[in-house]
Design a protein around this motif. Structure first.
Motif, PDB file in Angstrom:
ATOM      1  N   UNK A  33       0.841  -1.207   0.000  1.00  0.00           N
ATOM      2  CA  UNK A  33       0.000   0.000   0.000  1.00  0.00           C
ATOM      3  C   UNK A  33       0.873   1.253   0.000  1.00  0.00           C
ATOM      4  N   UNK A  34       1.933   1.247   0.768  1.00  0.00           N
ATOM      5  CA  UNK A  34       2.843   2.396   0.800  1.00  0.00           C
ATOM      6  C   UNK A  34       3.533   2.629  -0.533  1.00  0.00           C
ATOM      7  N   UNK A  35       3.933   1.575  -1.195  1.00  0.00           N
ATOM      8  CA  UNK A  35       4.591   1.713  -2.504  1.00  0.00           C
ATOM      9  C   UNK A  35       3.609   2.264  -3.532  1.00  0.00           C
ATOM     10  N   UNK A  36       2.394   1.745  -3.551  1.00  0.00           N
ATOM     11  CA  UNK A  36       1.387   2.227  -4.503  1.00  0.00           C
ATOM     12  C   UNK A  36       1.053   3.694  -4.229  1.00  0.00           C
ATOM     13  N   UNK A  37       0.889   4.064  -2.966  1.00  0.00           N
ATOM     14  CA  UNK A  37       0.600   5.454  -2.624  1.00  0.00           C
ATOM     15  C   UNK A  37       1.754   6.367  -3.036  1.00  0.00           C
ATOM     16  N   UNK A  38       2.975   5.917  -2.857  1.00  0.00           N
ATOM     17  CA  UNK A  38       4.136   6.700  -3.275  1.00  0.00           C
ATOM     18  C   UNK A  38       4.174   6.906  -4.779  1.00  0.00           C
ATOM     19  N   UNK A  39       3.844   5.866  -5.539  1.00  0.00           N
ATOM     20  CA  UNK A  39       3.822   5.989  -7.002  1.00  0.00           C
ATOM     21  C   UNK A  39       2.736   6.971  -7.433  1.00  0.00           C
ATOM     22  N   UNK A  40       1.568   6.898  -6.806  1.00  0.00           N
ATOM     23  CA  UNK A  40       0.477   7.816  -7.150  1.00  0.00           C
ATOM     24  C   UNK A  40       0.889   9.256  -6.856  1.00  0.00           C
ATOM     25  N   UNK A  41       1.497   9.503  -5.714  1.00  0.00           N
ATOM     26  CA  UNK A  41       1.935  10.862  -5.376  1.00  0.00           C
ATOM     27  C   UNK A  41       3.010  11.361  -6.332  1.00  0.00           C
ATOM     28  N   UNK A  42       3.926  10.506  -6.721  1.00  0.00           N
ATOM     29  CA  UNK A  42       4.960  10.908  -7.683  1.00  0.00           C
ATOM     30  C   UNK A  42       4.358  11.226  -9.044  1.00  0.00           C
ATOM     31  N   UNK A  43       3.372  10.449  -9.473  1.00  0.00           N
ATOM     32  CA  UNK A  43       2.729  10.710 -10.759  1.00  0.00           C
ATOM     33  C   UNK A  43       1.970  12.032 -10.733  1.00  0.00           C
ATOM     34  N   UNK A  44       1.299  12.330  -9.627  1.00  0.00           N
ATOM     35  CA  UNK A  44       0.588  13.612  -9.516  1.00  0.00           C
ATOM     36  C   UNK A  44       1.560  14.779  -9.519  1.00  0.00           C
ATOM     37  N   UNK A  45       2.708  14.602  -8.905  1.00  0.00           N
ATOM     38  CA  UNK A  45       3.702  15.667  -8.887  1.00  0.00           C
ATOM     39  C   UNK A  45       4.356  15.835 -10.255  1.00  0.00           C
ATOM     40  N   UNK A  50      -2.797  18.265 -15.232  1.00  0.00           N
ATOM     41  CA  UNK A  50      -4.015  17.508 -15.497  1.00  0.00           C
ATOM     42  C   UNK A  50      -5.198  18.132 -14.780  1.00  0.00           C
ATOM     43  N   UNK A  51      -6.369  18.052 -15.423  1.00  0.00           N
ATOM     44  CA  UNK A  51      -7.595  18.563 -14.818  1.00  0.00           C
ATOM     45  C   UNK A  51      -8.026  17.617 -13.703  1.00  0.00           C
ATOM     46  N   UNK A  52      -8.465  18.190 -12.616  1.00  0.00           N
ATOM     47  CA  UNK A  52      -8.916  17.377 -11.497  1.00  0.00           C
ATOM     48  C   UNK A  52      -9.839  18.183 -10.619  1.00  0.00           C
TER      49      UNK A  52
END
Length: 87
Positions: A33-45, A50-52
């Motif tokens: 879960x921590x790895x997936x959350x880290x990847x999501x945060x890196x992609x958003x940064x 992107x529109x959100x």
């Protein structure tokens, strides 16, 4: 030696393979879960444009300006609609 290999009293309490497996499983789950959350945060940064939900809302006047700038509407229509929107 047999009771210690399959779980049993080891001086710290009764710990069996099921008990240790539970903690190991929870640790692995939290790690994933921590790895997936880290990847999501890196992609958003990495892709902030992107529109959100947090993006600015476009007003009708902004859309009118964009349509006029692209040449979709003429000057007279632009001025008429802008007058209507500003009232």
């Amino acid at each position: 030696m047999w009771p210690y290999m399959m779980g049993g009293y080891n001086g710290y309490g009764w710990v069996g393979p099921g008990f240790m497996g539970l903690f190991l499983g929870l640790f692995c789950l939290l790690l994933i879960v921590g790895i997936v959350a880290g990847i999501v945060l890196l992609m958003r940064a990495a892709f902030p444009g992107r529109e959100g939900e947090g993006s600015e809302k476009t007003t009708a006047l902004d859309v009118l300006h964009e349509r006029y700038a692209r040449g979709e509407i003429g000057r007279d229509e632009y001025l008429e609609r802008r007058r209507d929107l500003e009232q």
